[in-house]
Design a protein around this motif. Structure first.
Motif, PDB file in Angstrom:
ATOM      1  N   PRO A  81       0.835  -1.215   0.000  1.00 11.82           N
ATOM      2  CA  PRO A  81       0.000   0.000   0.000  1.00 11.82           C
ATOM      3  C   PRO A  81       0.870   1.267   0.000  1.00 11.82           C
ATOM      4  O   PRO A  81       0.551   2.237  -0.686  1.00 11.82           O
ATOM      5  N   ALA A  82       1.982   1.252   0.720  1.00  8.37           N
ATOM      6  CA  ALA A  82       2.851   2.445   0.764  1.00  8.37           C
ATOM      7  C   ALA A  82       3.434   2.741  -0.619  1.00  8.37           C
ATOM      8  O   ALA A  82       3.571   3.901  -1.018  1.00  8.37           O
ATOM      9  N   MET A  83       3.773   1.668  -1.341  1.00  9.67           N
ATOM     10  CA  MET A  83       4.305   1.845  -2.704  1.00  9.67           C
ATOM     11  C   MET A  83       3.242   2.431  -3.634  1.00  9.67           C
ATOM     12  O   MET A  83       3.526   3.332  -4.425  1.00  9.67           O
ATOM     13  N   ARG A  84       2.034   1.900  -3.528  1.00 11.15           N
ATOM     14  CA  ARG A  84       0.937   2.420  -4.376  1.00 11.15           C
ATOM     15  C   ARG A  84       0.697   3.896  -4.070  1.00 11.15           C
ATOM     16  O   ARG A  84       0.478   4.700  -4.973  1.00 11.15           O
ATOM     17  N   GLU A  85       0.759   4.220  -2.807  1.00 14.81           N
ATOM     18  CA  GLU A  85       0.566   5.597  -2.356  1.00 14.81           C
ATOM     19  C   GLU A  85       1.664   6.493  -2.962  1.00 14.81           C
ATOM     20  O   GLU A  85       1.394   7.567  -3.509  1.00 14.81           O
ATOM     21  N   ALA A  86       2.913   6.001  -2.885  1.00 13.94           N
ATOM     22  CA  ALA A  86       4.043   6.773  -3.428  1.00 13.94           C
ATOM     23  C   ALA A  86       3.886   6.975  -4.932  1.00 13.94           C
ATOM     24  O   ALA A  86       4.161   8.056  -5.464  1.00 13.94           O
ATOM     25  N   MET A  87       3.409   5.918  -5.621  1.00 12.76           N
ATOM     26  CA  MET A  87       3.202   6.019  -7.077  1.00 12.76           C
ATOM     27  C   MET A  87       2.138   7.064  -7.398  1.00 12.76           C
ATOM     28  O   MET A  87       2.297   7.892  -8.298  1.00 12.76           O
ATOM     29  N   ALA A  88       1.037   7.013  -6.642  1.00 17.07           N
ATOM     30  CA  ALA A  88      -0.072   7.934  -6.904  1.00 17.07           C
ATOM     31  C   ALA A  88       0.347   9.385  -6.686  1.00 17.07           C
ATOM     32  O   ALA A  88      -0.102  10.284  -7.379  1.00 17.07           O
ATOM     33  N   ARG A  89       1.238   9.578  -5.702  1.00 15.97           N
ATOM     34  CA  ARG A  89       1.628  10.944  -5.342  1.00 15.97           C
ATOM     35  C   ARG A  89       2.880  11.423  -6.082  1.00 15.97           C
ATOM     36  O   ARG A  89       3.287  12.570  -5.924  1.00 15.97           O
ATOM     37  N   ALA A  90       3.502  10.524  -6.852  1.00 12.93           N
ATOM     38  CA  ALA A  90       4.798  10.863  -7.453  1.00 12.93           C
ATOM     39  C   ALA A  90       4.708  12.103  -8.328  1.00 12.93           C
ATOM     40  O   ALA A  90       3.764  12.269  -9.114  1.00 12.93           O
ATOM     41  N   GLU A  91       5.713  12.944  -8.167  1.00 14.99           N
ATOM     42  CA  GLU A  91       5.828  14.108  -9.045  1.00 14.99           C
ATOM     43  C   GLU A  91       6.288  13.583 -10.398  1.00 14.99           C
ATOM     44  O   GLU A  91       7.221  12.756 -10.448  1.00 14.99           O
ATOM     45  N   VAL A  92       5.668  14.024 -11.479  1.00 12.83           N
ATOM     46  CA  VAL A  92       6.046  13.517 -12.797  1.00 12.83           C
ATOM     47  C   VAL A  92       6.397  14.672 -13.735  1.00 12.83           C
ATOM     48  O   VAL A  92       6.105  15.830 -13.443  1.00 12.83           O
ATOM     49  N   GLY A  93       7.031  14.325 -14.840  1.00 12.44           N
ATOM     50  CA  GLY A  93       7.400  15.344 -15.822  1.00 12.44           C
ATOM     51  C   GLY A  93       7.836  14.656 -17.097  1.00 12.44           C
ATOM     52  O   GLY A  93       7.813  13.422 -17.174  1.00 12.44           O
ATOM     53  N   ASP A  94       8.255  15.424 -18.063  1.00  9.59           N
ATOM     54  CA  ASP A  94       8.649  14.856 -19.352  1.00  9.59           C
ATOM     55  C   ASP A  94      10.061  14.279 -19.249  1.00  9.59           C
ATOM     56  O   ASP A  94      11.025  15.002 -19.019  1.00  9.59           O
ATOM     57  N   ASP A  95      10.149  12.970 -19.447  1.00 12.38           N
ATOM     58  CA  ASP A  95      11.436  12.293 -19.273  1.00 12.38           C
ATOM     59  C   ASP A  95      12.437  12.676 -20.367  1.00 12.38           C
ATOM     60  O   ASP A  95      13.637  12.759 -20.122  1.00 12.38           O
ATOM     61  N   VAL A  96      11.932  12.915 -21.583  1.00 15.40           N
ATOM     62  CA  VAL A  96      12.825  13.270 -22.696  1.00 15.40           C
ATOM     63  C   VAL A  96      13.567  14.577 -22.398  1.00 15.40           C
ATOM     64  O   VAL A  96      14.754  14.719 -22.687  1.00 15.40           O
ATOM     65  N   PHE A  97      12.851  15.514 -21.766  1.00 16.20           N
ATOM     66  CA  PHE A  97      13.485  16.782 -21.397  1.00 16.20           C
ATOM     67  C   PHE A  97      14.225  16.694 -20.054  1.00 16.20           C
ATOM     68  O   PHE A  97      14.718  17.695 -19.550  1.00 16.20           O
TER      69      PHE A  97
END
Ligand SMILES: Cc1ncc(COP(=O)(O)O)c(C=O)c1O
Length: 228
Positions: A21-37
């Protein structure tokens, strides 16, 4: 009697582990952005933490261990080269002929004991420097060894194989899909294993419980080549 899913230990493979559950929580909250840049802070953090744990300059996040291994083969070699690998290594045995299909290389197999081989085995498999032969280029090890039943390489034997490979100007790649397990079992830090290799692949999806994901770590220029 019917058991709760959480109480069942599925031993078909360590890849069937599920995120906590902690991993799922971390995934849901993860800051994301454009990987190519290079804008995804979470991926950047994962890559730099992996490189740090392995004592390498850089790491590249990829979907699978197979992709990490095959990128390593592709980036270490030229078509027509030869790769020395143990006969039961995942990279050779379980990866759909990818060294031939994707890199145009030959694999020369050594017969190990539960996946473990020696410097003498490497010497015996070397080709003479002669235009008739493929150029021996890369030696691959697997730790822990999957088809060897999770066999752990003694660090002294890694040292011996690596010294032999270096003596002959060969590159070294470690399939460390389960290097975490080796490290926990022996107390030898991951970076101490990794120090003997140019490149190391590791998996987050085995044992650690991540649903997917692996990394290829090594020198910065190598990792940039792999990314490209
Ligand atoms: C030693 C080893 N290397 C690489 C892989 C490939 O990993 P993936 O299934 O993520 O492609 C596996 C998979 O079980 C493995 O056991």
């Amino acid at each position: 009697m019917r058991q709760e899913t959480s109480q069942v230990i599925d031993l078909r493979s360590d890849t069937v582990t599920k995120p906590t559950p902690a991993m799922r929580e971390a995934m849901a909250r993860a800051e994301v952005g454009d990987d190519v840049f290079g804008d995804d802070p979470t991926v950047r953090q994962l890559e730099s933490r992996t490189a740090e744990v392995l004592g390498k300059e850089a790491a590249l996040f990829v979907p699978s261990g197979t992709m990490a291994n095959q990128l390593a083969v592709r980036c270490h070699t030229e078509p027509g080269d030869e790769v020395l690998v143990e006969a039961n290594a995942h990279l050779y045995y379980y990866e759909s002929g990818a060294p031939a299909a994707l890199s145009g290389v030959m694999c020369r197999c050594m017969n190990g004991q539960r996946g473990i081989f020696s410097g003498a085995d490497v010497e015996a498999a070397l080709r003479p420097a002669d235009q008739h032969f493929p150029r021996t280029r890369l030696v691959c090890l697997e730790n822990t060894h999957n088809r060897g039943g999770g066999k752990n390489w003694p660090i002294e034997q890694i040292r011996e194989v690596a010294a032999t490979a270096r003596k002959h100007g060969l590159q070294l790649h470690l399939d460390g899909a389960r290097l975490w397990n080796a490290s926990v079992a022996t107390g030898v830090p991951e970076r101490e294993y990794a120090a003997h290799f140019d490149t190391v692949s590791v998996c987050y999806s085995k044992g650690l419980g991540a649903p997917v994901g692996s990394a290829l770590a090594g020198p910065r220029v190598f990792v940039e080549r792999a990314r490209r």
